[in-house]
Design a protein around this motif. Sequence first.
Motif, short mmCIF file in Angstrom:
data_model
loop_
_atom_site.label_atom_id
_atom_site.label_comp_id
_atom_site.label_asym_id
_atom_site.label_seq_id
_atom_site.Cartn_x
_atom_site.Cartn_y
_atom_site.Cartn_z
N LEU A 174 -60.31 -40.81 57.17
CA LEU A 174 -60.03 -42.11 57.76
C LEU A 174 -58.59 -42.44 57.39
O LEU A 174 -58.08 -41.96 56.37
CB LEU A 174 -60.97 -43.16 57.18
N ILE A 175 -57.93 -43.27 58.19
CA ILE A 175 -56.52 -43.59 57.94
C ILE A 175 -56.34 -45.09 57.97
O ILE A 175 -56.59 -45.75 58.99
CB ILE A 175 -55.60 -42.91 58.96
N VAL A 176 -55.90 -45.64 56.84
CA VAL A 176 -55.51 -47.05 56.76
C VAL A 176 -54.00 -47.06 56.57
O VAL A 176 -53.48 -46.60 55.56
CB VAL A 176 -56.21 -47.79 55.60
N ALA A 177 -53.30 -47.54 57.60
CA ALA A 177 -51.85 -47.64 57.53
C ALA A 177 -51.48 -48.98 56.89
O ALA A 177 -52.18 -49.99 57.09
CB ALA A 177 -51.24 -47.53 58.92
N VAL A 178 -50.40 -48.97 56.13
CA VAL A 178 -49.89 -50.20 55.52
C VAL A 178 -48.40 -50.27 55.80
O VAL A 178 -47.75 -49.25 56.01
CB VAL A 178 -50.16 -50.25 54.00
N GLY A 179 -47.87 -51.49 55.81
CA GLY A 179 -46.45 -51.63 56.05
C GLY A 179 -45.89 -52.97 55.66
O GLY A 179 -46.63 -53.96 55.54
N LYS A 180 -44.57 -53.00 55.47
CA LYS A 180 -43.86 -54.22 55.08
C LYS A 180 -43.54 -55.11 56.27
O LYS A 180 -43.12 -56.25 56.09
CB LYS A 180 -42.57 -53.86 54.35
N GLN A 181 -43.73 -54.60 57.47
CA GLN A 181 -43.44 -55.37 58.68
C GLN A 181 -44.72 -55.53 59.50
O GLN A 181 -45.32 -54.52 59.89
CB GLN A 181 -42.39 -54.64 59.53
N PRO A 182 -45.15 -56.75 59.77
CA PRO A 182 -46.39 -56.93 60.52
C PRO A 182 -46.32 -56.33 61.93
O PRO A 182 -47.34 -55.91 62.47
CB PRO A 182 -46.60 -58.45 60.57
N GLU A 183 -45.12 -56.24 62.50
CA GLU A 183 -45.00 -55.69 63.85
C GLU A 183 -45.24 -54.17 63.89
O GLU A 183 -45.35 -53.59 64.97
CB GLU A 183 -43.65 -56.03 64.48
N GLN A 228 -56.33 -57.32 50.49
CA GLN A 228 -56.52 -57.02 51.91
C GLN A 228 -56.57 -55.51 52.15
O GLN A 228 -57.26 -55.05 53.05
CB GLN A 228 -55.41 -57.64 52.75
N VAL A 229 -55.84 -54.75 51.34
CA VAL A 229 -55.90 -53.29 51.45
C VAL A 229 -57.31 -52.82 51.12
O VAL A 229 -57.90 -52.01 51.84
CB VAL A 229 -54.85 -52.61 50.54
N VAL A 230 -57.87 -53.32 50.02
CA VAL A 230 -59.24 -52.95 49.63
C VAL A 230 -60.23 -53.38 50.71
O VAL A 230 -61.13 -52.61 51.07
CB VAL A 230 -59.61 -53.56 48.26
N ALA A 231 -60.06 -54.57 51.25
CA ALA A 231 -60.97 -55.03 52.31
C ALA A 231 -60.91 -54.11 53.52
O ALA A 231 -61.94 -53.78 54.11
CB ALA A 231 -60.62 -56.47 52.71
N ALA A 232 -59.71 -53.67 53.90
CA ALA A 232 -59.56 -52.77 55.04
C ALA A 232 -60.21 -51.41 54.75
O ALA A 232 -60.88 -50.84 55.62
CB ALA A 232 -58.09 -52.58 55.39
N ILE A 233 -60.04 -50.91 53.55
CA ILE A 233 -60.66 -49.63 53.17
C ILE A 233 -62.16 -49.75 53.28
O ILE A 233 -62.83 -48.91 53.90
CB ILE A 233 -60.23 -49.21 51.74
N ARG A 234 -62.71 -50.79 52.70
CA ARG A 234 -64.17 -50.96 52.74
C ARG A 234 -64.66 -51.12 54.19
O ARG A 234 -65.72 -50.61 54.55
CB ARG A 234 -64.58 -52.13 51.88
N TRP A 235 -63.90 -51.84 55.00
CA TRP A 235 -64.29 -52.06 56.39
C TRP A 235 -64.34 -50.75 57.17
O TRP A 235 -65.31 -50.48 57.87
CB TRP A 235 -63.34 -53.04 57.07
N VAL A 265 -64.66 -47.72 56.08
CA VAL A 265 -65.74 -46.87 55.57
C VAL A 265 -67.08 -47.35 56.11
O VAL A 265 -67.89 -46.56 56.59
CB VAL A 265 -65.73 -46.81 54.03
N LEU A 266 -67.32 -48.65 56.05
CA LEU A 266 -68.57 -49.20 56.59
C LEU A 266 -68.69 -48.94 58.09
O LEU A 266 -69.76 -48.61 58.60
CB LEU A 266 -68.67 -50.70 56.31
N GLU A 267 -67.60 -49.12 58.80
CA GLU A 267 -67.60 -48.89 60.25
C GLU A 267 -67.96 -47.44 60.56
O GLU A 267 -68.74 -47.16 61.48
CB GLU A 267 -66.23 -49.24 60.83
N ALA A 268 -67.41 -46.51 59.79
CA ALA A 268 -67.73 -45.10 60.00
C ALA A 268 -69.18 -44.80 59.67
O ALA A 268 -69.84 -44.04 60.38
CB ALA A 268 -66.79 -44.23 59.16
N MET A 269 -69.70 -45.42 58.62
CA MET A 269 -71.10 -45.24 58.27
C MET A 269 -71.99 -45.80 59.38
O MET A 269 -72.98 -45.17 59.76
CB MET A 269 -71.40 -45.94 56.94
#
Length: 156
Positions: free
Chosen positions: A102-111, A133-140, A142-146
Amino acid sequence: MRRERSSRILGLCGGHAAAAMTQQEQTRIVIAGRQAGARLAMREYLDAQPGLDVIGEAPDCRCLLELAEFTGPDLVLLDWDLPGKPDADYVAALRGLECQPLIVAVGKQPEWSGPAMNAGADAFVYLGHGPKQVVAAIRWVVLEAMYAQSPHRDDL
């Protein structure tokens, strides 16, 4: 491809098991970021979270592909400003690995969220929102894939 990746997360196929939402299993994460200090801080934060285990760090795209191929992570936390510039071809290369992370991208620019999501990331987190928010995205993701793999998803 989504079905195979989700199956692996549930541990139904060979390779690394990774259901993050149970006490017995961990989501194995590789952090890819340009700044060593930021990677270390994120590693310490994620390792302190139940169900998350950082198994490696990469400072650029080339190292990330090699590390991901060697360690077989369940998830890649990908700095969208990583040297070597992630793009759709690069995300496809990660997806083409046997581990299909799974890939969670992060960045300093919202755009950057649009380009990251269009390239195939499962989620994007603007770093200005903080590590929770990073942890929330990771958990989301993973749950979505499950959920995508669940034989009972239509019953819910």
